[in-house]
Design a protein around this motif. Sequence first.
Motif, mmCIF file in Angstrom:
data_model
loop_
_atom_site.group_PDB
_atom_site.id
_atom_site.type_symbol
_atom_site.label_atom_id
_atom_site.label_comp_id
_atom_site.label_asym_id
_atom_site.label_seq_id
_atom_site.Cartn_x
_atom_site.Cartn_y
_atom_site.Cartn_z
ATOM 1 N N VAL A 68 1.016 -1.193 -0.132
ATOM 2 C CA VAL A 68 0.062 -0.015 0.059
ATOM 3 C C VAL A 68 0.771 1.106 0.010
ATOM 4 C CG1 VAL A 68 -1.833 1.290 1.343
ATOM 5 C CG2 VAL A 68 -1.555 -1.495 1.462
ATOM 6 N N PRO A 69 1.121 2.052 -1.326
ATOM 7 C CA PRO A 69 1.989 2.921 -1.121
ATOM 8 C C PRO A 69 1.808 4.125 -0.250
ATOM 9 C CG PRO A 69 1.279 2.036 -3.437
ATOM 10 C CD PRO A 69 0.394 1.565 -2.411
ATOM 11 N N GLU A 70 0.465 4.482 -0.048
ATOM 12 C CA GLU A 70 0.043 5.456 0.528
ATOM 13 C C GLU A 70 0.665 5.559 2.226
ATOM 14 O OE1 GLU A 70 -2.552 5.152 -2.879
ATOM 15 O OE2 GLU A 70 -1.745 3.701 -1.098
ATOM 16 N N SER A 71 0.456 4.336 2.712
ATOM 17 C CA SER A 71 0.963 4.259 4.376
ATOM 18 C C SER A 71 2.347 3.443 4.148
ATOM 19 C CB SER A 71 -0.117 3.515 4.997
ATOM 20 O OG SER A 71 -0.429 1.999 4.152
ATOM 21 N N LYS A 72 2.772 3.106 2.989
ATOM 22 C CA LYS A 72 4.064 2.485 3.026
ATOM 23 C C LYS A 72 4.304 1.133 3.720
ATOM 24 C CE LYS A 72 7.843 4.553 3.110
ATOM 25 N NZ LYS A 72 9.265 5.383 3.677
ATOM 26 N N GLU A 73 2.714 0.453 3.541
ATOM 27 C CA GLU A 73 2.638 -0.800 4.523
ATOM 28 C C GLU A 73 2.521 -2.066 3.487
ATOM 29 O OE1 GLU A 73 -0.944 -2.940 6.932
ATOM 30 O OE2 GLU A 73 -0.991 -0.733 6.720
ATOM 31 N N LEU A 74 3.280 -2.998 3.911
ATOM 32 C CA LEU A 74 3.456 -4.229 3.297
ATOM 33 C C LEU A 74 2.484 -5.243 3.963
ATOM 34 C CD1 LEU A 74 5.180 -5.797 0.712
ATOM 35 C CD2 LEU A 74 6.315 -6.915 2.589
ATOM 36 N N VAL A 75 1.408 -5.777 3.200
ATOM 37 C CA VAL A 75 0.603 -6.886 3.828
ATOM 38 C C VAL A 75 1.062 -8.432 3.188
ATOM 39 C CG1 VAL A 75 -1.673 -7.603 3.994
ATOM 40 C CG2 VAL A 75 -1.340 -5.144 3.842
ATOM 41 N N VAL A 76 1.370 -9.131 4.232
ATOM 42 C CA VAL A 76 1.627 -10.714 4.028
ATOM 43 C C VAL A 76 0.846 -11.625 4.677
ATOM 44 C CG1 VAL A 76 3.227 -12.124 4.183
ATOM 45 C CG2 VAL A 76 4.143 -9.916 4.301
ATOM 46 N N ASP A 77 -0.011 -12.500 3.574
ATOM 47 C CA ASP A 77 -0.564 -13.390 4.059
ATOM 48 C C ASP A 77 -0.026 -14.724 3.917
ATOM 49 O OD1 ASP A 77 -2.795 -11.935 4.514
ATOM 50 O OD2 ASP A 77 -4.070 -12.439 2.761
ATOM 51 N N TYR A 78 0.386 -15.250 5.025
ATOM 52 C CA TYR A 78 1.327 -16.393 4.958
ATOM 53 C C TYR A 78 0.798 -17.958 5.616
ATOM 54 C CZ TYR A 78 6.244 -18.122 5.146
ATOM 55 O OH TYR A 78 7.742 -18.566 4.992
ATOM 56 N N GLU A 79 1.272 -18.858 4.798
ATOM 57 C CA GLU A 79 0.547 -19.964 5.383
ATOM 58 C C GLU A 79 1.645 -20.790 6.348
ATOM 59 O OE1 GLU A 79 -0.856 -24.359 3.367
ATOM 60 O OE2 GLU A 79 -0.511 -22.726 2.076
ATOM 61 N N ILE A 80 1.081 -21.125 7.466
ATOM 62 C CA ILE A 80 1.807 -21.738 8.491
ATOM 63 C C ILE A 80 1.529 -23.106 8.388
ATOM 64 C CG2 ILE A 80 1.906 -21.837 10.938
ATOM 65 C CD1 ILE A 80 1.103 -18.923 11.194
ATOM 66 N N PRO A 81 2.595 -23.890 8.672
ATOM 67 C CA PRO A 81 2.383 -25.378 8.852
ATOM 68 C C PRO A 81 0.996 -25.794 9.875
ATOM 69 C CG PRO A 81 4.469 -24.838 9.717
ATOM 70 C CD PRO A 81 3.828 -23.705 9.124
ATOM 71 N N GLY A 82 0.687 -26.839 9.662
ATOM 72 C CA GLY A 82 -0.388 -27.462 10.659
ATOM 73 C C GLY A 82 0.484 -28.082 11.598
ATOM 74 N N PRO A 83 -0.660 -28.370 13.144
ATOM 75 C CA PRO A 83 0.085 -28.896 13.945
ATOM 76 C C PRO A 83 0.925 -30.201 14.019
ATOM 77 C CG PRO A 83 -2.299 -28.220 14.454
ATOM 78 C CD PRO A 83 -2.040 -28.078 13.060
ATOM 79 N N ASP A 84 0.385 -30.863 12.779
ATOM 80 C CA ASP A 84 1.164 -32.140 12.496
ATOM 81 C C ASP A 84 2.808 -31.850 12.357
ATOM 82 O OD1 ASP A 84 -1.072 -33.534 12.881
ATOM 83 O OD2 ASP A 84 -1.621 -33.624 10.626
ATOM 84 N N VAL A 85 3.377 -30.710 12.164
ATOM 85 C CA VAL A 85 4.595 -30.611 11.919
ATOM 86 C C VAL A 85 5.393 -30.865 13.012
ATOM 87 C CG1 VAL A 85 4.594 -27.971 12.446
ATOM 88 C CG2 VAL A 85 6.003 -29.134 10.525
#
Length: 202
Positions: A68-85
């Motif tokens: 988001v250029p206006e706020s210089k904000e980087l948004v990251v949607d990240y997949e985390i491994p499940g509990p079985d890891v």
Amino acid sequence: ALAEAQREHESARAAHEAQVAQRNVEVDDFSTAYHQRDPKALVGYSTMVLERSDYPEGFPQEFRVAYVPESKELVVDYEIPGPDVVPKITEVRYVKTKNTLEEKPRKVAEIKDIYQDLVAAIALRTCHELFEADQGQHLAVIAFNGFVQTVDPSTGRDIRPCLISLRVARERFQGIDLNRADKKVCLRNLGAQVSPGPYEVQ
């Protein structure tokens, strides 16, 4: 035959030099776009940073990035491994008298603690790597959302619950000594929204 070999060599060298020149132009163009804070370049650069992050086998490392250029904000949607890891077995011993291998299961409470710690570690590590790599100081804020792919036991359908959400400014994050900070306390101090039961994928 020698003349033909020389022509082939010169042709191959010319083609290689042309590829190198084209690649250098692309790198220069990308660098210029990054320093001009072009959103596509910043997303591409941040993507490369996350792709080069080294994790153990079994970690999905799937993500989406937006800027988001206006706020210089980087948004990251990240997949985390499940509990079985988290390994359910803590050790395996050979019993000579029985000539067998005996497994020592890990306690459920310990598995839950390890997984909760893992979720916290991925969030903090991702923010650290992105801020650290941002040489142009183009990221003022990072918003990290950690999701997990799983199955809803009540419906049998695929779900993607968010286990952690963190939004932090550069100045505040860089004031943290991650080598000494307690991850859970650190996230709470940063105002992160964390699932009360990440192991249960709530």
